[in-house]
Write a protein that holds these residues in place. Structure first.
Motif, PDB file in Angstrom:
ATOM      1  N   GLY A 134       0.817  -1.218   0.000  1.00  0.00           N
ATOM      2  CA  GLY A 134       0.000   0.000   0.000  1.00  0.00           C
ATOM      3  C   GLY A 134       0.842   1.256   0.000  1.00  0.00           C
ATOM      4  N   GLY A 135       1.928   1.251   0.781  1.00  0.00           N
ATOM      5  CA  GLY A 135       2.823   2.407   0.798  1.00  0.00           C
ATOM      6  C   GLY A 135       3.491   2.633  -0.545  1.00  0.00           C
ATOM      7  N   TRP A 136       3.931   1.553  -1.171  1.00  0.00           N
ATOM      8  CA  TRP A 136       4.579   1.658  -2.469  1.00  0.00           C
ATOM      9  C   TRP A 136       3.614   2.226  -3.510  1.00  0.00           C
ATOM     10  CZ3 TRP A 136       4.768  -2.754  -6.346  1.00  0.00           C
ATOM     11  CH2 TRP A 136       5.514  -2.389  -7.464  1.00  0.00           C
ATOM     12  N   LEU A 137       2.408   1.639  -3.590  1.00  0.00           N
ATOM     13  CA  LEU A 137       1.432   2.118  -4.572  1.00  0.00           C
ATOM     14  C   LEU A 137       0.934   3.528  -4.241  1.00  0.00           C
ATOM     15  CD1 LEU A 137      -0.619  -1.147  -5.109  1.00  0.00           C
ATOM     16  CD2 LEU A 137       1.065  -0.130  -6.649  1.00  0.00           C
ATOM     17  N   GLY A 138       0.686   3.778  -2.940  1.00  0.00           N
ATOM     18  CA  GLY A 138       0.179   5.088  -2.533  1.00  0.00           C
ATOM     19  C   GLY A 138       1.189   6.200  -2.760  1.00  0.00           C
ATOM     20  N   ILE A 139       2.433   5.972  -2.382  1.00  0.00           N
ATOM     21  CA  ILE A 139       3.463   7.006  -2.571  1.00  0.00           C
ATOM     22  C   ILE A 139       3.728   7.225  -4.054  1.00  0.00           C
ATOM     23  CG2 ILE A 139       5.911   7.515  -2.189  1.00  0.00           C
ATOM     24  CD1 ILE A 139       5.553   6.192   0.593  1.00  0.00           C
ATOM     25  N   ASP A 140       3.678   6.155  -4.844  1.00  0.00           N
ATOM     26  CA  ASP A 140       3.840   6.307  -6.283  1.00  0.00           C
ATOM     27  C   ASP A 140       2.705   7.159  -6.864  1.00  0.00           C
ATOM     28  OD1 ASP A 140       5.122   5.638  -8.857  1.00  0.00           O
ATOM     29  OD2 ASP A 140       3.238   4.530  -9.216  1.00  0.00           O
ATOM     30  N   ALA A 141       1.473   6.924  -6.409  1.00  0.00           N
ATOM     31  CA  ALA A 141       0.333   7.716  -6.898  1.00  0.00           C
ATOM     32  C   ALA A 141       0.443   9.168  -6.448  1.00  0.00           C
ATOM     33  CB  ALA A 141      -0.976   7.109  -6.413  1.00  0.00           C
ATOM     34  N   ILE A 142       0.948   9.395  -5.250  1.00  0.00           N
ATOM     35  CA  ILE A 142       1.103  10.771  -4.760  1.00  0.00           C
ATOM     36  C   ILE A 142       2.174  11.505  -5.561  1.00  0.00           C
ATOM     37  CG2 ILE A 142       1.899  12.142  -2.792  1.00  0.00           C
ATOM     38  CD1 ILE A 142       0.518  10.041  -0.978  1.00  0.00           C
ATOM     39  N   LEU A 143       3.291  10.843  -5.838  1.00  0.00           N
ATOM     40  CA  LEU A 143       4.400  11.493  -6.536  1.00  0.00           C
ATOM     41  C   LEU A 143       4.181  11.618  -8.045  1.00  0.00           C
ATOM     42  CD1 LEU A 143       7.454   9.851  -4.721  1.00  0.00           C
ATOM     43  CD2 LEU A 143       6.450  12.115  -4.328  1.00  0.00           C
ATOM     44  N   ARG A 144       3.562  10.636  -8.665  1.00  0.00           N
ATOM     45  CA  ARG A 144       3.431  10.636 -10.116  1.00  0.00           C
ATOM     46  C   ARG A 144       2.017  10.912 -10.622  1.00  0.00           C
ATOM     47  NH1 ARG A 144       7.211   5.702 -12.227  1.00  0.00           N
ATOM     48  NH2 ARG A 144       8.991   6.188 -10.929  1.00  0.00           N
ATOM     49  N   GLY A 145       1.049  10.928  -9.722  1.00  0.00           N
ATOM     50  CA  GLY A 145      -0.334  11.106 -10.150  1.00  0.00           C
ATOM     51  C   GLY A 145      -0.626  12.516 -10.619  1.00  0.00           C
ATOM     52  N   GLU A 146      -1.710  12.616 -11.382  1.00  0.00           N
ATOM     53  CA  GLU A 146      -2.128  13.921 -11.906  1.00  0.00           C
ATOM     54  C   GLU A 146      -3.554  14.204 -11.464  1.00  0.00           C
ATOM     55  OE1 GLU A 146      -1.687  13.663 -16.105  1.00  0.00           O
ATOM     56  OE2 GLU A 146       0.465  13.328 -16.012  1.00  0.00           O
ATOM     57  N   GLY A 147      -3.907  15.455 -11.387  1.00  0.00           N
ATOM     58  CA  GLY A 147      -5.271  15.850 -11.026  1.00  0.00           C
ATOM     59  C   GLY A 147      -5.580  15.513  -9.574  1.00  0.00           C
ATOM     60  N   ARG A 148      -6.681  14.782  -9.388  1.00  0.00           N
ATOM     61  CA  ARG A 148      -7.104  14.422  -8.025  1.00  0.00           C
ATOM     62  C   ARG A 148      -6.430  13.161  -7.506  1.00  0.00           C
ATOM     63  NH1 ARG A 148     -13.399  14.056  -7.624  1.00  0.00           N
ATOM     64  NH2 ARG A 148     -12.764  12.009  -8.308  1.00  0.00           N
ATOM     65  N   THR A 149      -5.717  12.468  -8.339  1.00  0.00           N
ATOM     66  CA  THR A 149      -5.125  11.181  -7.958  1.00  0.00           C
ATOM     67  C   THR A 149      -4.235  11.275  -6.716  1.00  0.00           C
ATOM     68  OG1 THR A 149      -5.236  10.446 -10.250  1.00  0.00           O
ATOM     69  CG2 THR A 149      -3.763   9.225  -8.787  1.00  0.00           C
ATOM     70  N   PRO A 150      -3.334  12.256  -6.593  1.00  0.00           N
ATOM     71  CA  PRO A 150      -2.521  12.321  -5.363  1.00  0.00           C
ATOM     72  C   PRO A 150      -3.364  12.501  -4.100  1.00  0.00           C
ATOM     73  CG  PRO A 150      -1.554  13.714  -7.061  1.00  0.00           C
ATOM     74  CD  PRO A 150      -2.888  13.249  -7.575  1.00  0.00           C
ATOM     75  N   TRP A 151      -4.415  13.305  -4.194  1.00  0.00           N
ATOM     76  CA  TRP A 151      -5.270  13.534  -3.023  1.00  0.00           C
ATOM     77  C   TRP A 151      -6.083  12.299  -2.686  1.00  0.00           C
ATOM     78  CZ3 TRP A 151      -3.984  17.289  -0.043  1.00  0.00           C
ATOM     79  CH2 TRP A 151      -3.324  18.401  -0.580  1.00  0.00           C
ATOM     80  N   LEU A 152      -6.569  11.584  -3.700  1.00  0.00           N
ATOM     81  CA  LEU A 152      -7.285  10.332  -3.448  1.00  0.00           C
ATOM     82  C   LEU A 152      -6.353   9.284  -2.833  1.00  0.00           C
ATOM     83  CD1 LEU A 152      -9.535  10.028  -6.614  1.00  0.00           C
ATOM     84  CD2 LEU A 152     -10.304  10.179  -4.245  1.00  0.00           C
ATOM     85  N   ALA A 153      -5.135   9.233  -3.318  1.00  0.00           N
ATOM     86  CA  ALA A 153      -4.164   8.287  -2.757  1.00  0.00           C
ATOM     87  C   ALA A 153      -3.846   8.628  -1.308  1.00  0.00           C
ATOM     88  CB  ALA A 153      -2.891   8.285  -3.600  1.00  0.00           C
TER      89      ALA A 153
END
Length: 185
Positions: free
Chosen positions: A11-30
């Motif tokens: 979860g940390g790996w996927l969540g931190i990846d989404a926070i660092l590389r995500g666009e739009g609302r994705t980092p906030w959802l992660a």
């Protein structure tokens, strides 16, 4: 516990990846998802514990901590779950799981031992054990022994105390609210 730690790592790996590389609302959802999921995973996999001391039994379950002086413990039992009855209430021992498979294996082994030649008057060989029990049953017997031997101590008197684990509940609720808000926007 190992499964919980692995789940936290994934979860940390996927969540931190989404926070660092995500666009739009994705980092906030992660971030909201991690804030919700991490305390729940910790609560159900890493947090449960049972501590038995000379004066009291401390039971740490996912969302509350119960302190039971030995004098207040009425009985300890393990049927499908491990439970302690104290002060008119029943508390589950999440850290002492009951395995019906272990019980069946122990019963089969006891039946084999009873039918073996050593039970017919011969001396048992090295490594033979007289009492084979499932781990939960042995743990509950040990806790019963502690309760009986320590109930009369001066420090073992008192009433059960239940404390909610707000350190788990608060971030879980905050993450759930933030996740719902992010999904509704």
């Amino acid at each position: 516990m190992v499964g919980g730690v692995l789940l936290l790592g994934l979860g940390g790996w996927l969540g931190i990846d989404a926070i660092l590389r995500g666009e739009g609302r994705t980092p906030w959802l992660a971030l909201a998802g991690l804030l919700f999921a991490v305390p729940v995973v910790i609560a159900f996999t890493v947090r449960p514990a049972v501590y038995a001391g000379a004066d009291r039994l401390l039971v740490r379950n996912p969302f509350r901590t119960i302190t039971l002086p030995w004098a207040s413990v009425d009985t300890l039992r393990a049927s499908y779950t491990s439970e302690v009855l104290a002060g008119g209430a029943t508390y589950q021992l999440w850290a002492v799981p009951v395995s019906l498979r272990q019980r069946k294996r122990a019963a089969r082994q006891q039946n084999r031992d009873a039918a073996s030649p050593t039970s017919l008057g011969r001396t048992p060989g090295p490594g033979a054990t007289a009492d084979r029990r499932a781990q939960a049953d042995q743990t509950m017997d040990d806790l019963r022994e502690l309760a009986e031997s320590n109930a009369g101590r001066d420090g073992a008197q008192g009433e059960p105390e239940v404390r909610w684990a707000f350190e788990v509940i608060a971030p879980t609720l905050a993450g759930a609210v933030l996740l719902v808000i992010m999904l509704l926007i």
